[in-house]
Scaffold this motif. Structure first.
Motif, PDB file in Angstrom:
ATOM      1  N   THR A   1      10.658  -1.622 -42.834  1.00 16.76           N
ATOM      2  CA  THR A   1       9.669  -1.728 -41.769  1.00 16.76           C
ATOM      3  C   THR A   1      10.050  -2.898 -40.882  1.00 16.76           C
ATOM      4  O   THR A   1      10.377  -3.980 -41.378  1.00 16.76           O
ATOM      5  CB  THR A   1       8.255  -1.938 -42.337  1.00 16.76           C
ATOM      6  OG1 THR A   1       7.929  -0.837 -43.200  1.00 16.76           O
ATOM      7  CG2 THR A   1       7.229  -2.016 -41.224  1.00 16.76           C
ATOM      8  N   ALA A   2      10.020  -2.671 -39.568  1.00 17.45           N
ATOM      9  CA  ALA A   2      10.390  -3.719 -38.630  1.00 17.45           C
ATOM     10  C   ALA A   2       9.336  -3.826 -37.537  1.00 17.45           C
ATOM     11  O   ALA A   2       8.783  -2.817 -37.091  1.00 17.45           O
ATOM     12  CB  ALA A   2      11.755  -3.420 -38.019  1.00 17.45           C
ATOM     13  N   LEU A   3       9.049  -5.073 -37.117  1.00 19.38           N
ATOM     14  CA  LEU A   3       8.152  -5.309 -35.986  1.00 19.38           C
ATOM     15  C   LEU A   3       8.979  -5.209 -34.712  1.00 19.38           C
ATOM     16  O   LEU A   3       9.830  -6.062 -34.443  1.00 19.38           O
ATOM     17  CB  LEU A   3       7.494  -6.680 -36.094  1.00 19.38           C
ATOM     18  CG  LEU A   3       6.549  -7.060 -34.943  1.00 19.38           C
ATOM     19  CD1 LEU A   3       5.383  -6.077 -34.860  1.00 19.38           C
ATOM     20  CD2 LEU A   3       6.049  -8.486 -35.108  1.00 19.38           C
ATOM     21  N   LEU A   4       8.756  -4.142 -33.948  1.00 17.01           N
ATOM     22  CA  LEU A   4       9.566  -3.856 -32.773  1.00 17.01           C
ATOM     23  C   LEU A   4       8.664  -3.507 -31.598  1.00 17.01           C
ATOM     24  O   LEU A   4       7.792  -2.645 -31.722  1.00 17.01           O
ATOM     25  CB  LEU A   4      10.518  -2.681 -33.044  1.00 17.01           C
ATOM     26  CG  LEU A   4      11.471  -2.823 -34.238  1.00 17.01           C
ATOM     27  CD1 LEU A   4      12.162  -1.499 -34.523  1.00 17.01           C
ATOM     28  CD2 LEU A   4      12.509  -3.913 -33.964  1.00 17.01           C
ATOM     29  N   ASN A   5       8.856  -4.166 -30.476  1.00 21.26           N
ATOM     30  CA  ASN A   5       8.101  -3.834 -29.270  1.00 21.26           C
ATOM     31  C   ASN A   5       6.597  -3.912 -29.514  1.00 21.26           C
ATOM     32  O   ASN A   5       5.821  -3.140 -28.953  1.00 21.26           O
ATOM     33  CB  ASN A   5       8.500  -2.427 -28.780  1.00 21.26           C
ATOM     34  CG  ASN A   5       8.079  -2.141 -27.349  1.00 21.26           C
ATOM     35  OD1 ASN A   5       7.931  -3.058 -26.556  1.00 21.26           O
ATOM     36  ND2 ASN A   5       7.886  -0.875 -27.030  1.00 21.26           N
ATOM     37  N   GLY A   6       6.199  -4.814 -30.396  1.00 24.73           N
ATOM     38  CA  GLY A   6       4.785  -5.054 -30.645  1.00 24.73           C
ATOM     39  C   GLY A   6       4.139  -4.183 -31.695  1.00 24.73           C
ATOM     40  O   GLY A   6       2.940  -4.314 -31.953  1.00 24.73           O
ATOM     41  N   ILE A   7       4.901  -3.271 -32.323  1.00 21.61           N
ATOM     42  CA  ILE A   7       4.332  -2.430 -33.376  1.00 21.61           C
ATOM     43  C   ILE A   7       5.273  -2.373 -34.570  1.00 21.61           C
ATOM     44  O   ILE A   7       6.466  -2.670 -34.456  1.00 21.61           O
ATOM     45  CB  ILE A   7       4.043  -0.996 -32.875  1.00 21.61           C
ATOM     46  CG1 ILE A   7       5.352  -0.271 -32.535  1.00 21.61           C
ATOM     47  CG2 ILE A   7       3.091  -0.998 -31.693  1.00 21.61           C
ATOM     48  CD1 ILE A   7       5.153   1.204 -32.255  1.00 21.61           C
ATOM     49  N   GLN A   8       4.724  -1.978 -35.723  1.00 25.03           N
ATOM     50  CA  GLN A   8       5.522  -1.811 -36.926  1.00 25.03           C
ATOM     51  C   GLN A   8       6.109  -0.401 -36.940  1.00 25.03           C
ATOM     52  O   GLN A   8       5.377   0.580 -36.843  1.00 25.03           O
ATOM     53  CB  GLN A   8       4.653  -2.009 -38.178  1.00 25.03           C
ATOM     54  CG  GLN A   8       4.046  -3.400 -38.310  1.00 25.03           C
ATOM     55  CD  GLN A   8       5.012  -4.404 -38.922  1.00 25.03           C
ATOM     56  OE1 GLN A   8       6.082  -4.049 -39.397  1.00 25.03           O
ATOM     57  NE2 GLN A   8       4.620  -5.668 -38.913  1.00 25.03           N
TER      58      GLN A   8
END
Length: 316
Positions: free
Chosen positions: A8-15
């Motif tokens: 899981t990665a935090l990308l562009n403000g979402i998970q």
């Protein structure tokens, strides 16, 4: 499947939930799924590509599976989803990646290549050809004029309405209805009898275990967020106005089944084979039309599709 890693990665403000397999230093292939699919829809491709030394990466797009699900339909335009993918490419530590898309994922992949060709080495797109933006007609008005009020994308527009019908027939029935659809014609959903009656037999390429995976995820998450992609179509049309008449300038291979509803939609064959496709995608290298194959081409004919993908990407 046991060799797939889930992150899981935090990308562009979402998970975003990401499934990946293959050597960490291998060329990255980014798989972009459609509706009502998940990363799991690429299971055959992940196995094959990773076995050939590629690093196969398949996210659950925003709104799907184990990724975050923003509430507003306005969070599901091409621009936001492409923002997620560009952030993912950065997170993977890559300058450029290969991209493979299907259905909605193909539309998103076309726009990724249109907006950020600097991040894509080459593209293999399945089922949905490039759809050049028509500045004269909003998508929903055009679809309604062509196919009527019961056309599935038109029926998807009223918030909560189609979700209620899916709840009535059940997640299992709806998933089977979509994944087994093989008619070379538009999906029409007459009110009250949208998804047919009685049990739906599965084709040889789709097992009960496969269907159960989708059922389990969608019973946890519901369908509103994925359907919001359709509700954002007109907004996406407005936001992509600056790219009207732009060309897709990355190397491309396109594959479609001859029974695919998209291949048999209004004007599609003429566009694909009559010069329009090549005009808008000048680096289009090959169009493959598979005989007696439906919409979910990568699941129905995985060995053939995998070979086409690998042969094409290995050129780069």
């Amino acid at each position: 499947m046991s060799e797939i890693q889930h992150k899981t990665a935090l990308l562009n403000g979402i998970q975003l939930h990401i499934a990946e397999s293959g050597p960490s230093d291998g060329p990255i292939v980014l798989f972009v799924h459609g509706f009502p699919e998940l990363w799991y829809s690429w299971r055959h491709q992940i196995a094959a590509l990773s076995a050939h030394g590629f690093r196969a990466v398949a996210p659950d797009l925003r709104g799907y599976g184990d990724s975050d699900k923003p509430e507003s339909f306005s969070s599901y335009t091409y621009l936001q989803v492409i923002g997620d993918l560009v952030a993912l490419i950065d997170w993977l530590g890559a300058e450029k990646v290969f991209v493979v898309g299907h259905d909605w994922g193909a539309l998103i992949a076309w726009y990724l290549c249109l907006l950020r060709p600097d991040r894509v080495k080459a593209l293999v797109n399945l089922s949905v050809a490039f759809l050049p933006r028509n500045p004269k007609f909003k998508p929903l008005a055009a679809m309604k004029a062509l196919y009527g009020d019961d056309y599935y994308i038109v029926r998807f527009q009223e918030p909560g309405e189609i979700e209620a019908r899916i709840a009535e027939v059940g997640t299992e029935h709806f998933i089977k209805f979509i994944l087994t659809y093989r008619k070379p014609e538009p999906i029409i959903l007459p009110k009250g009898s949208e998804f047919g009656n009685g049990p739906i037999p599965l084709p040889p390429w789709l097992s009960e275990d496969d269907v159960e995976f989708y059922i389990r995820k969608y019973e946890q998450t519901g369908f509103t967020a994925p359907i919001n992609y359709y509700r954002a179509l007109d907004l996406g049309w407005e936001l992509t106005a600056p790219w009207t008449k732009s060309q897709v300038k990355v190397p491309v291979k396109f594959m479609v089944g001859d029974l695919d509803l998209t291949y048999n939609s209004y004007g599609a064959k003429e566009y694909i084979h009559g010069g329009g496709f090549k005009r808008d995608v000048p680096l289009l290298e090959e169009v493959v039309v598979m005989k007696n194959v439906g919409h979910f081409i990568h699941e129905e004919k995985p060995d053939e599709v995998n070979k086409h993908i690998i042969d094409f990407l290995q050129k780069y």
